[in-house]
Design a protein around this motif. Structure first.
Motif, short mmCIF file in Angstrom:
data_model
loop_
_atom_site.label_atom_id
_atom_site.label_comp_id
_atom_site.label_asym_id
_atom_site.label_seq_id
_atom_site.Cartn_x
_atom_site.Cartn_y
_atom_site.Cartn_z
N ILE A 1 -23.16 49.51 1.16
CA ILE A 1 -21.92 48.78 0.87
C ILE A 1 -21.02 48.95 2.04
CG2 ILE A 1 -19.90 48.37 -0.74
CD1 ILE A 1 -22.71 47.82 -1.75
N LEU A 2 -21.07 50.18 2.54
CA LEU A 2 -20.23 50.33 3.77
C LEU A 2 -20.65 49.54 4.88
CD1 LEU A 2 -19.27 54.10 3.66
CD2 LEU A 2 -17.84 52.13 2.78
N LYS A 3 -21.92 49.48 5.00
CA LYS A 3 -22.65 48.86 6.19
C LYS A 3 -22.43 47.24 6.13
CE LYS A 3 -27.19 47.61 8.13
NZ LYS A 3 -28.57 47.51 7.97
N LYS A 4 -22.17 46.68 4.98
CA LYS A 4 -21.57 45.35 4.92
C LYS A 4 -20.37 45.16 5.27
CE LYS A 4 -21.77 41.02 3.45
NZ LYS A 4 -21.66 40.75 1.99
N GLY A 5 -19.34 46.07 4.86
CA GLY A 5 -18.11 46.16 5.36
C GLY A 5 -17.82 46.27 6.85
N CYS A 6 -18.62 47.24 7.47
CA CYS A 6 -18.63 47.17 8.83
C CYS A 6 -18.88 46.13 9.55
CB CYS A 6 -19.50 48.53 9.40
SG CYS A 6 -18.73 50.09 8.43
N LEU A 7 -19.99 45.32 9.21
CA LEU A 7 -20.42 44.05 9.70
C LEU A 7 -19.49 43.16 9.70
CD1 LEU A 7 -22.83 42.47 10.94
CD2 LEU A 7 -23.59 42.17 8.66
N LEU A 8 -18.63 42.80 8.77
CA LEU A 8 -17.58 41.92 8.65
C LEU A 8 -16.56 42.37 9.55
CD1 LEU A 8 -17.49 41.27 4.58
CD2 LEU A 8 -18.68 39.83 6.56
N ALA A 9 -16.09 43.46 9.38
CA ALA A 9 -15.19 44.08 10.39
C ALA A 9 -15.59 43.95 11.83
CB ALA A 9 -14.73 45.43 10.17
N GLY A 10 -16.61 44.21 12.39
CA GLY A 10 -16.96 44.19 13.53
C GLY A 10 -16.91 42.46 14.16
N ILE A 11 -17.52 41.77 13.30
CA ILE A 11 -17.48 40.39 13.77
C ILE A 11 -15.95 40.01 13.97
CG2 ILE A 11 -18.16 38.13 13.22
CD1 ILE A 11 -20.53 39.09 11.76
N GLY A 12 -15.28 40.38 12.84
CA GLY A 12 -13.81 39.86 12.89
C GLY A 12 -13.01 40.52 14.29
N ILE A 13 -13.35 41.65 14.46
CA ILE A 13 -12.75 42.27 15.67
C ILE A 13 -13.18 41.89 16.84
CG2 ILE A 13 -12.78 44.72 16.99
CD1 ILE A 13 -12.80 46.08 14.27
N ALA A 14 -14.30 41.33 17.04
CA ALA A 14 -14.87 40.68 18.33
C ALA A 14 -14.13 39.51 18.41
CB ALA A 14 -16.33 40.67 18.10
N ILE A 15 -14.27 38.84 17.38
CA ILE A 15 -13.54 37.41 17.70
C ILE A 15 -11.86 37.57 17.77
CG2 ILE A 15 -12.79 35.25 16.25
CD1 ILE A 15 -15.41 35.50 14.74
N GLY A 16 -11.56 38.60 17.21
CA GLY A 16 -9.94 38.95 17.11
C GLY A 16 -9.54 39.28 18.71
N ILE A 17 -10.30 40.20 19.33
CA ILE A 17 -10.27 40.46 20.56
C ILE A 17 -10.06 39.57 21.67
CG2 ILE A 17 -11.07 42.00 22.65
CD1 ILE A 17 -11.83 44.23 20.65
N LEU A 18 -11.04 38.53 21.35
CA LEU A 18 -11.04 37.24 22.36
C LEU A 18 -9.77 36.44 22.28
CD1 LEU A 18 -14.78 36.12 22.02
CD2 LEU A 18 -13.77 37.31 23.80
N GLY A 19 -9.21 36.46 20.85
CA GLY A 19 -8.14 35.97 20.44
C GLY A 19 -6.86 36.63 21.23
N ALA A 20 -6.88 37.78 21.07
CA ALA A 20 -5.66 38.68 21.60
C ALA A 20 -5.75 38.74 23.17
CB ALA A 20 -5.92 40.09 21.15
N LEU A 21 -6.85 38.65 23.70
CA LEU A 21 -6.72 38.49 25.54
C LEU A 21 -6.09 37.35 25.87
CD1 LEU A 21 -10.83 39.68 26.17
CD2 LEU A 21 -8.47 40.93 26.44
#
Length: 808
Positions: free
Chosen positions: A733-753
């Motif tokens: 279950i945690l793996k699934k949550g980390c996967l969602l967080a990782g994708i969201g963080i990657a996209i968010g960092i591009l937007g934040a830059l």
């Protein structure tokens, strides 16, 4: 119509049937819609509403801005008269003195805020008095009558709305008024809705004097006293007026043999908002981002809720209800939700912000704001209805009615829910990075070395009436006696006074020349901020002595005055040298006295002057015993709560002389805080938006993972039955949550830059790509995501295989 009414009734029944779900959705939407409406109210008031003057789009500020200086130079009356004669672009050019004064109206009356203005100022603003008249051109001349205009509030409070006030003679006293007290005739009362908000610091002005009160300034081209507010002629643009005024400035420089000081024209609105407009739009974009997160969160909640209604929808479809008929029902239920919070959420936000930002109470809900609220509600309804509608359109009736396939049908839409969670996380990261940068900037601002210790320092102002204290000796004796008695008050540690306190009004820039000692570089403009201080002033505010000595009582003796300079002045004019003992001639002594000679006896550490962010200017201080000001700012260092001393100080001054007014009590720290309201406002709102976004993102992750665990009960039960350890289930279950967080963080960092480049001007000593912020925020999101996943994951580890298989 009957179908629509039935759908509305059914929607209300559904909301009443699930009060907990309804409450969560309503509160979530209240945050998003209320925050957007509140922020749009700010945008509407600050940027969209016209200024409270007729034809405000034609109002401009005109000022000189020398290229060798970083600040605007006030205008002299002779320059104004030349501009009025030569310019063809303006309908009216009005002058008002640059800094408001406080004056005495009548004997032993409280002081009021006063401005001196030309008749053309009121013509430009198109002001119509409720009684009497405004100034005339004859009163703009040195031999004109001394006349006075009263504000509506002053007329009501001081003169009991006397309808016979016109023609009354009133004595006006101030140390900057020639022949004070001057007897002026009241000629008019300004309307109640007239507020002088056209220049910063003019709010609260209670009376206006004609220019004839300063008759000596009409022949002094170097006496810069005022700022110009003008109205363009119809059809004339700012750029056209700018071109004309540049030509006039060049012609005047040639005609009078001076330097072309340069002229700049800006619209009055642009001058008032300055860079506040960019800040407001950025905050509006941030709150729009928050609304998107809210809509995504509500969409996820509705998706989860709609899965429990699969059988109901399938039955209705089997009985003949069309797909679009069912979509209409979903949209109506969503519309009912936003109607519940359309205005309630706005009022909640207004109440909360009003407790932290006092002027928020002044914002009004006009037609434009109400229209925006309705649009925000409709747009939100459409956005969070899309996901349930898409799910409904793809729902297969037969598999749902065959009870065993229900879960597999629902699981097909988990990808959509996962995508919504990724969007929430990415947008939350953008907001958190912005808030993190502003937070670090604010911390840097508060940690900046002020060059003083403002803790437990009370400040206030006293004004010595010119007719009672006409001589330097009498003023000096009174100020010295007052300092001695203040020092004797219980709880007082030190007392000082100055003619120009930091973080209050603008500082005088005074020219100087070297009479004896070290010379200055030829290419450096010889001018510095000037003030007159008491011997213990620097000790009271905690400014350190770097070299030499502080003032002492013996410095009042002799013909050569003593001076203390700051480090910036030394570095600017005498780098790598020791200027102690150097004598300077001041072009115009402090307070407008004749040129005087001063010997540098001390060097103090740099102290902030106007704001924390501004660069420190060269500063020279002389002893106020030689040039005691009529208006002095006192600083009182205490070992108790500073404001608790106000009553004792008022009584002390009254015992010394009841005619001396004392006012403007405020702690030094309070004055500093007043200069950083914009940074505090931006941080407060961005912090609120970011924390809300983080909370919503975590709830979104929790909801998706809890729903996923519910759908996968049979699978998890089988895994446990086949020997899977609880740690394996937890990791799944945690793996699934980390996967969602990782994708969201990657996209968010591009937007934040991209976004951080936009807010660079709002940062202080922090880079837009601050590595600490870009490292901490993703880690925070990962931690919150893991926490949100842990609760459903832990519940998954407790699934009983037999119960799960029996249920299926």
């Amino acid at each position: 119509m009957s179908t629509l009414i039935n759908d509305v009734k059914y929607g209300f029944r559904q909301l009443r049937k699930n009060p907990g779900f309804t409450l969560i959705v309503v509160l979530t939407l209240a945050l998003g819609i209320g925050a957007n409406t509140s922020m749009f109210s700010v945008v509407n008031t600050v940027l969209l509403d016209p200024l409270p003057y007729p034809d405000s789009d034609r109002l401009v500020r005109v000022f000189t801005e020398p290229t060798h200086k970083r600040f605007r130079t006030p205008l002299s009356i002779p320059d104004l008269l030349d501009w009025q004669k030569q310019s063809q672009s303006f309908e009216s050019l009005g002058l008002v003195n640059y800094v408001p004064l406080t004056v005495l109206l009548g004997e032993r009356a409280p002081r009021v805020k006063m401005l001196k203005a030309s008749s053309t100022l009121f013509s430009a603003l198109d002001v119509k008095p409720v009684l009497g008249r405004i100034f005339t051109a004859e009163e703009d001349r040195p031999n004109g009558d001394l006349t006075l205009l009263l504000s509506y509030d002053l007329w009501q409070s001081r003169f009991a709305a006397d309808p016979n006030i016109i023609g009354r003679q009133i004595a006006v006293a101030n140390d900057f008024i020639e022949g004070s007290p001057a007897h002026c005739t009241v000629i008019g009362v300004l309307p109640a809705d007239f507020h002088p908000s056209f220049c910063e610091g003019f709010e609260g002005t209670q009376c206006w004097l004609s220019l004839s009160i300063i008759k000596d300034r009409f022949t002094q081209p170097n006496s810069h006293i005022g700022t110009v507010v003008a109205k363009l002629k119809p059809g004339v643009t700012v750029s056209q007026a700018q071109a004309e005024m540049e030509g006039i400035a060049t012609h005047m420089a040639t005609q009078y043999g001076g330097k072309d000081e340069g002229v700049r024209i800006v619209s009055l609105r642009d001058d008032l908002v300055k860079d506040v407009d960019t800040t407001v739009w950025i905050l509006f974009a941030a709150v729009g981002c928050l609304l998107m997160i809210v809509c995504v969160n509500v969409a996820n909640l509705l998706l989860t809720k709609s899965s429990s209604r699969d059988r109901e929808i399938a039955v209705r479809a089997a009985l003949g209800a069309g797909r679009w008929r069912l979509v209409q029902q979903v949209f109506i239920e969503s519309l009912l939700l936003v109607i519940l919070v359309a205005f309630g959420g706005n009022q909640l936000l207004f109440a909360w912000l009003g407790d932290h930002i006092p002027w928020m109470h002044e914002l009004a809900l006009d037609g434009r704001v109400l229209a925006f609220t309705a649009l925000a509600c409709l747009l939100s309804c459409v956005l969070f209805s899309l996901a349930p509608a898409i799910r409904l359109l793809g729902c297969e009736v037969l598999p749902v009615l065959q009870n065993s396939a229900g879960r597999s049908t629902s699981s097909r839409y988990r990808v959509l829910q996962d995508a919504l969670v990724v969007i929430q996380i990415s947008m939350a990261l953008v907001l958190l990075v912005g808030a993190g940068l502003l937070g670090r900037s604010f911390v840097s601002l508060m940690r900046t070395d002020l060059g003083m210790k403002p803790e437990n320092v009370l400040t206030f102002q006293v004004w010595l009436p010119r007719d009672q204290f006409p001589e330097n000796r009498t003023r000096s004796e009174f100020l010295n006696r007052m300092e001695s008695e203040l020092q004797a008050l219980p709880g007082v540690c030190a007392v000082g006074s100055t003619s120009r306190l930091s973080f209050t009004a603008s500082w005088n820039m005074t020219g100087f020349s070297v009479k004896d000692g070290l010379s200055t570089p030829a290419d450096v403009q010889r001018e510095a901020c000037s003030q007159a201080v008491s011997p213990d002033y620097f000790k009271t505010i905690g400014t350190k002595l770097v070299k030499g000595r502080f003032f002492n009582e013996r410095d009042t003796q002799g013909t050569v005055g003593k001076m203390i300079v700051n480090e910036t002045m030394v570095q600017r004019f005498w780098p790598d040298q020791n200027p102690l003992g150097t004598r300077l001639d001041i072009d115009s002594g402090v307070g407008g006295n004749t040129p005087s000679s001063y010997e540098i006896v001390g060097i103090v550490a740099d102290a902030k002057q106007m704001t924390i962010q501004e660069d420190i200017k060269p500063e020279m201080s002389v002893l106020n015993a030689q040039f005691p000001p009529f208006g002095a700012m006192f600083t009182v260092k205490t070992d108790v709560e500073p404001m608790s001393q106000v009553k004792a100080i008022r009584e002390l001054v009254a015992n010394l002389d009841k005619t001396v007014p004392v006012s403007d009590f405020c702690t030094l720290q309070g004055r500093i805080n007043d200069t950083i309201w914009r940074e505090r406002f931006s941080l407060l709102l961005n912090g609120f938006f970011s924390v809300t976004a983080l909370l919503l993102a975590s709830l979104g992750v929790y909801g998706v993972m809890a729903y996923a665990v519910n759908l996968r009960q049979q699978e998890i039960g089988i895994r446990i039955a086949l020997g899977a350890q609880r740690g394996n289930v937890l990791g799944l279950i945690l793996k699934k949550g980390c996967l969602l967080a990782g994708i969201g963080i990657a996209i968010g960092i591009l937007g934040a830059l991209a976004v951080t480049r936009i807010i660079e001007f709002m940062l202080y000593q922090v880079k837009p790509l601050d590595p600490v912020t870009f490292a901490v925020v993703p880690l925070l999101l990962v931690a919150v995501t893991l926490l949100a996943c842990y609760i459903p994951a832990r519940r998954a580890t407790k699934i009983d295989p037999m119960e799960a298989l029996r249920y299926e």
